[in-house]
Design an enzyme around this catalytic site. Sequence first.
Site, PDB file in Angstrom:
ATOM      1  N   LYS A  59       0.840  -1.207   0.000  1.00  0.00           N
ATOM      2  CA  LYS A  59       0.000   0.000   0.000  1.00  0.00           C
ATOM      3  C   LYS A  59       0.868   1.247   0.000  1.00  0.00           C
ATOM      4  O   LYS A  59       2.080   1.168   0.256  1.00  0.00           O
ATOM      5  CB  LYS A  59      -0.929  -0.038   1.221  1.00  0.00           C
ATOM      6  N   TYR A  74      16.233  29.850   8.202  1.00  0.00           N
ATOM      7  CA  TYR A  74      15.018  30.547   8.668  1.00  0.00           C
ATOM      8  C   TYR A  74      15.007  30.650  10.186  1.00  0.00           C
ATOM      9  O   TYR A  74      15.377  29.693  10.900  1.00  0.00           O
ATOM     10  CB  TYR A  74      13.779  29.772   8.236  1.00  0.00           C
TER      11      TYR A  74
HETATM   12  C1  LIG Z   1      -0.420  -1.853   6.815  1.00  0.00           C
HETATM   13  C2  LIG Z   1      -1.050  -3.156   7.193  1.00  0.00           C
HETATM   14  C3  LIG Z   1      -0.283  -4.327   7.221  1.00  0.00           C
HETATM   15  C4  LIG Z   1       1.226  -4.326   7.117  1.00  0.00           C
HETATM   16  O1  LIG Z   1       1.719  -3.818   8.336  1.00  0.00           O
HETATM   17  P1  LIG Z   1       3.290  -3.697   8.646  1.00  0.00           P
HETATM   18  O2  LIG Z   1       3.313  -3.269  10.078  1.00  0.00           O
HETATM   19  O3  LIG Z   1       3.805  -2.644   7.744  1.00  0.00           O
HETATM   20  O4  LIG Z   1       3.904  -5.013   8.422  1.00  0.00           O
HETATM   21  C5  LIG Z   1      -0.950  -5.526   7.408  1.00  0.00           C
HETATM   22  N1  LIG Z   1      -2.306  -5.569   7.603  1.00  0.00           N
HETATM   23  C6  LIG Z   1      -3.056  -4.442   7.622  1.00  0.00           C
HETATM   24  C7  LIG Z   1      -4.521  -4.559   7.849  1.00  0.00           C
HETATM   25  C8  LIG Z   1      -2.464  -3.197   7.427  1.00  0.00           C
HETATM   26  O5  LIG Z   1      -3.215  -2.091   7.461  1.00  0.00           O
END
Ligand SMILES: *Cc1c(COP(=O)(O)O)cnc(C)c1O
Length: 349
Positions: A35, A244
Amino acid sequence: MATATLSIDLDAIARNWRALDALSAPGVETAAVVKADGYGLGAARVAGRLARAGARRFFVATAEEGAALRQALGEAAQIMVFSGHMPGDTDMIGDLGLVPMLNSLEQITRHLEALPGHPFGIQLDTGMNRLGMEAAEWETVAPIVLSARPVLLISHLACADEPGHAANAAQLAEFRRMTDGAGVPRSLAATGGVLLGEDYHFDLTRPGVGLYGGLPFAAAEPVVRLSLPVIQVREVAAGETVGYGCGWTAPAPRRIATLAAGYADGLIRAMSNAARLWAGATPCPLVGRVSMDLVTADVTGLDAAPQTLDILCPEQTVDALADAAGTIGYEILTALGPRYARRYAEGRG
Ligand SMILES: *Cc1c(COP(=O)(O)O)cnc(C)c1O
């Protein structure tokens, strides 16, 4: 060229996937979470490499992300969508063969009516109170939903990065209570859950951040190097200020390098006067405030003016940089901006 270079070691991602896969029993499938454009590193490239390493199932957050991934991966890969089946998603899910993880009665109804017979999974809430059906709701509809043959039942752990946290065992027990005997493949573990041990693995694990070299997978290989070109070097006298808000005052004569990346590139302002840049193994403190397109570093300790300095490298991992900025590795990775030249290293292994 005032464009910083983000080097991404796809083979290291594949080795991290194999290492996580090796932590569960041979019958347990290891998927990959890609994702947010593969945690900022490029979902198409990452998933393509992992498919060659043997990954068959990929999780994304939204149907749009799934559509982009389908283009990159072709028809064989299974693409699962955490946000489920939202209004407007039906054509994408149907035409591109995405598998939504349905989170509510509303989504279940929408899916079964719009796409009868199309594969789906169910996400259950076992205590995180973020996504998924609650126990009472699930118990009412489980017989009907199970008769429509979901391909996967999942839930997500709130505290898997803290092995001693009582929520882990509580969520595990609740997941078992809600799914035992359902006769459907199950998945509970993200990266943290993989590390909690076999009780948490069920039929499929779904690591994300560990693939990309981040905690809680402490044994992960680093995956990214971020090299910033030096635009200019200047000498400042004791008492002069930099940047800044006159945010840093030279305590003595100092040599200051100005480098080409800033908060618009994900080098968040909280790194001001806190992070370090690296010339090989030599640290150079980031001094003054991070600007939109620039950062300044104290390079007095170097023999010669550098051409580039690294802000992500084996000496300063995503989690070390996150620590300096008061955040987590996930946020450092997914904040990496679109301006970088992304270079992918990939062998044949
Ligand atoms: C993002 C997510 C994962 C992966 O999690 P990590 O901590 O990055 O391994 C797995 N399951 C769900 C439902 C998630 O939202």
